[in-house]
Design a protein around this motif. Sequence first.
Motif, PDB file in Angstrom:
ATOM      1  N   ILE A  22     -73.668 -36.691  13.696  1.00  0.00           N
ATOM      2  CA  ILE A  22     -74.854 -37.536  13.615  1.00  0.00           C
ATOM      3  C   ILE A  22     -74.741 -38.820  14.058  1.00  0.00           C
ATOM      4  O   ILE A  22     -75.503 -39.169  14.872  1.00  0.00           O
ATOM      5  CB  ILE A  22     -75.594 -37.392  12.009  1.00  0.00           C
ATOM      6  CG1 ILE A  22     -75.874 -35.981  11.858  1.00  0.00           C
ATOM      7  CG2 ILE A  22     -76.808 -38.249  12.025  1.00  0.00           C
ATOM      8  CD1 ILE A  22     -76.179 -35.573  10.497  1.00  0.00           C
ATOM      9  N   ALA A  23     -73.838 -39.442  13.516  1.00  0.00           N
ATOM     10  CA  ALA A  23     -73.679 -41.141  13.932  1.00  0.00           C
ATOM     11  C   ALA A  23     -73.441 -41.238  15.456  1.00  0.00           C
ATOM     12  O   ALA A  23     -73.897 -42.162  16.220  1.00  0.00           O
ATOM     13  CB  ALA A  23     -72.563 -41.592  13.012  1.00  0.00           C
ATOM     14  N   ALA A  24     -72.527 -40.203  15.845  1.00  0.00           N
ATOM     15  CA  ALA A  24     -72.176 -40.200  17.228  1.00  0.00           C
ATOM     16  C   ALA A  24     -73.538 -39.909  18.324  1.00  0.00           C
ATOM     17  O   ALA A  24     -73.501 -40.477  19.021  1.00  0.00           O
ATOM     18  CB  ALA A  24     -71.135 -39.326  17.654  1.00  0.00           C
ATOM     19  N   ILE A  25     -74.241 -38.961  17.660  1.00  0.00           N
ATOM     20  CA  ILE A  25     -75.464 -38.691  18.545  1.00  0.00           C
ATOM     21  C   ILE A  25     -76.270 -39.649  18.348  1.00  0.00           C
ATOM     22  O   ILE A  25     -77.014 -40.145  19.493  1.00  0.00           O
ATOM     23  CB  ILE A  25     -76.162 -37.437  17.861  1.00  0.00           C
ATOM     24  CG1 ILE A  25     -75.365 -36.311  18.024  1.00  0.00           C
ATOM     25  CG2 ILE A  25     -77.637 -37.153  18.534  1.00  0.00           C
ATOM     26  CD1 ILE A  25     -75.731 -34.937  17.561  1.00  0.00           C
ATOM     27  N   ALA A  26     -76.630 -40.547  17.267  1.00  0.00           N
ATOM     28  CA  ALA A  26     -77.483 -41.727  17.170  1.00  0.00           C
ATOM     29  C   ALA A  26     -76.995 -43.028  17.909  1.00  0.00           C
ATOM     30  O   ALA A  26     -77.822 -43.459  18.568  1.00  0.00           O
ATOM     31  CB  ALA A  26     -77.462 -42.128  15.596  1.00  0.00           C
ATOM     32  N   SER A  27     -75.615 -43.047  18.234  1.00  0.00           N
ATOM     33  CA  SER A  27     -75.148 -44.173  19.008  1.00  0.00           C
ATOM     34  C   SER A  27     -74.614 -44.076  20.369  1.00  0.00           C
ATOM     35  O   SER A  27     -74.268 -44.816  21.138  1.00  0.00           O
ATOM     36  CB  SER A  27     -73.905 -44.642  17.957  1.00  0.00           C
ATOM     37  OG  SER A  27     -72.889 -43.865  18.221  1.00  0.00           O
ATOM     38  N   HIS A  28     -75.242 -42.794  20.961  1.00  0.00           N
ATOM     39  CA  HIS A  28     -74.780 -42.384  21.962  1.00  0.00           C
ATOM     40  C   HIS A  28     -73.290 -42.584  22.414  1.00  0.00           C
ATOM     41  O   HIS A  28     -73.032 -43.102  23.159  1.00  0.00           O
ATOM     42  CB  HIS A  28     -75.521 -43.125  23.189  1.00  0.00           C
ATOM     43  CG  HIS A  28     -77.133 -42.998  22.942  1.00  0.00           C
ATOM     44  ND1 HIS A  28     -77.755 -41.719  23.300  1.00  0.00           N
ATOM     45  CD2 HIS A  28     -77.950 -43.705  22.587  1.00  0.00           C
ATOM     46  CE1 HIS A  28     -79.094 -41.926  22.823  1.00  0.00           C
ATOM     47  NE2 HIS A  28     -79.267 -42.936  22.446  1.00  0.00           N
ATOM     48  N   PHE A  29     -72.470 -41.994  21.506  1.00  0.00           N
ATOM     49  CA  PHE A  29     -71.000 -42.207  21.770  1.00  0.00           C
ATOM     50  C   PHE A  29     -70.556 -41.162  22.755  1.00  0.00           C
ATOM     51  O   PHE A  29     -70.873 -40.243  23.016  1.00  0.00           O
ATOM     52  CB  PHE A  29     -70.248 -41.520  20.326  1.00  0.00           C
ATOM     53  CG  PHE A  29     -68.767 -41.779  20.390  1.00  0.00           C
ATOM     54  CD1 PHE A  29     -68.166 -43.021  20.398  1.00  0.00           C
ATOM     55  CD2 PHE A  29     -68.082 -40.955  20.152  1.00  0.00           C
ATOM     56  CE1 PHE A  29     -66.837 -43.225  20.359  1.00  0.00           C
ATOM     57  CE2 PHE A  29     -66.568 -40.651  19.872  1.00  0.00           C
ATOM     58  CZ  PHE A  29     -66.226 -42.136  20.085  1.00  0.00           C
ATOM     59  N   SER A  30     -69.628 -41.870  23.652  1.00  0.00           N
ATOM     60  CA  SER A  30     -69.390 -41.384  24.935  1.00  0.00           C
ATOM     61  C   SER A  30     -68.665 -40.085  24.594  1.00  0.00           C
ATOM     62  O   SER A  30     -68.492 -38.939  25.511  1.00  0.00           O
ATOM     63  CB  SER A  30     -68.457 -42.220  25.720  1.00  0.00           C
ATOM     64  OG  SER A  30     -69.172 -43.419  25.983  1.00  0.00           O
ATOM     65  N   TYR A  31     -67.424 -40.057  23.693  1.00  0.00           N
ATOM     66  CA  TYR A  31     -66.694 -39.060  23.461  1.00  0.00           C
ATOM     67  C   TYR A  31     -67.278 -37.831  22.358  1.00  0.00           C
ATOM     68  O   TYR A  31     -66.475 -37.679  21.404  1.00  0.00           O
ATOM     69  CB  TYR A  31     -65.176 -39.566  23.011  1.00  0.00           C
ATOM     70  CG  TYR A  31     -64.740 -40.423  24.029  1.00  0.00           C
ATOM     71  CD1 TYR A  31     -64.276 -39.496  25.412  1.00  0.00           C
ATOM     72  CD2 TYR A  31     -64.619 -41.520  24.153  1.00  0.00           C
ATOM     73  CE1 TYR A  31     -63.952 -40.336  26.417  1.00  0.00           C
ATOM     74  CE2 TYR A  31     -64.156 -42.319  25.137  1.00  0.00           C
ATOM     75  CZ  TYR A  31     -63.602 -41.655  26.292  1.00  0.00           C
ATOM     76  OH  TYR A  31     -63.286 -42.521  27.671  1.00  0.00           O
ATOM     77  N   LEU A  32     -68.528 -37.716  22.366  1.00  0.00           N
ATOM     78  CA  LEU A  32     -69.052 -36.760  21.404  1.00  0.00           C
ATOM     79  C   LEU A  32     -68.314 -35.587  21.319  1.00  0.00           C
ATOM     80  O   LEU A  32     -68.135 -35.109  19.941  1.00  0.00           O
ATOM     81  CB  LEU A  32     -70.665 -36.642  22.055  1.00  0.00           C
ATOM     82  CG  LEU A  32     -71.552 -35.468  20.800  1.00  0.00           C
ATOM     83  CD1 LEU A  32     -71.698 -36.319  19.444  1.00  0.00           C
ATOM     84  CD2 LEU A  32     -72.566 -35.537  21.459  1.00  0.00           C
ATOM     85  N   THR A  33     -67.867 -35.073  22.292  1.00  0.00           N
ATOM     86  CA  THR A  33     -67.146 -33.553  22.351  1.00  0.00           C
ATOM     87  C   THR A  33     -65.971 -33.572  21.484  1.00  0.00           C
ATOM     88  O   THR A  33     -65.677 -32.715  20.923  1.00  0.00           O
ATOM     89  CB  THR A  33     -67.158 -33.139  23.841  1.00  0.00           C
ATOM     90  OG1 THR A  33     -66.350 -34.195  24.364  1.00  0.00           O
ATOM     91  CG2 THR A  33     -68.338 -32.749  24.281  1.00  0.00           C
ATOM     92  N   LEU A  34     -65.420 -34.813  21.164  1.00  0.00           N
ATOM     93  CA  LEU A  34     -64.096 -34.893  20.226  1.00  0.00           C
ATOM     94  C   LEU A  34     -64.210 -34.765  18.851  1.00  0.00           C
ATOM     95  O   LEU A  34     -63.335 -34.114  18.202  1.00  0.00           O
ATOM     96  CB  LEU A  34     -63.550 -36.198  20.389  1.00  0.00           C
ATOM     97  CG  LEU A  34     -62.984 -36.620  21.787  1.00  0.00           C
ATOM     98  CD1 LEU A  34     -62.400 -38.022  21.970  1.00  0.00           C
ATOM     99  CD2 LEU A  34     -61.882 -35.714  22.516  1.00  0.00           C
ATOM    100  N   ILE A  35     -65.589 -34.769  18.368  1.00  0.00           N
ATOM    101  CA  ILE A  35     -65.828 -34.358  16.904  1.00  0.00           C
ATOM    102  C   ILE A  35     -66.481 -32.810  16.929  1.00  0.00           C
ATOM    103  O   ILE A  35     -66.213 -32.170  15.904  1.00  0.00           O
ATOM    104  CB  ILE A  35     -67.148 -35.399  16.692  1.00  0.00           C
ATOM    105  CG1 ILE A  35     -66.844 -36.718  16.886  1.00  0.00           C
ATOM    106  CG2 ILE A  35     -67.391 -35.149  15.160  1.00  0.00           C
ATOM    107  CD1 ILE A  35     -67.771 -37.733  16.754  1.00  0.00           C
ATOM    108  N   LEU A  36     -66.643 -32.392  17.930  1.00  0.00           N
ATOM    109  CA  LEU A  36     -67.166 -30.714  17.644  1.00  0.00           C
ATOM    110  C   LEU A  36     -66.020 -29.845  17.369  1.00  0.00           C
ATOM    111  O   LEU A  36     -66.315 -29.028  16.457  1.00  0.00           O
ATOM    112  CB  LEU A  36     -67.825 -30.537  19.106  1.00  0.00           C
ATOM    113  CG  LEU A  36     -69.027 -30.892  19.207  1.00  0.00           C
ATOM    114  CD1 LEU A  36     -69.807 -30.624  20.793  1.00  0.00           C
ATOM    115  CD2 LEU A  36     -70.257 -30.832  18.311  1.00  0.00           C
TER     116      LEU A  36
END
Length: 50
Positions: A22-36
């Motif tokens: 959720i934090a990565a989505i809100a902050s537009h984190f470049s490496y979001l897919t690393l959390i999935l």
Amino acid sequence: MAQKKNTLGYWLLFLVSTVALIAAIASHFSYLTLILPFFATSFVKAMDIM
């Protein structure tokens, strides 16, 4: 009779990875897919599906 496994650690990992996702989505984190992978795998292990 099947023995119930302790899944508390996986539930904690799932909750932490949910907050991180959720934090990565809100902050537009470049490496979001690393959390999935952590998010999905910890949920499946916590539900004792795998």
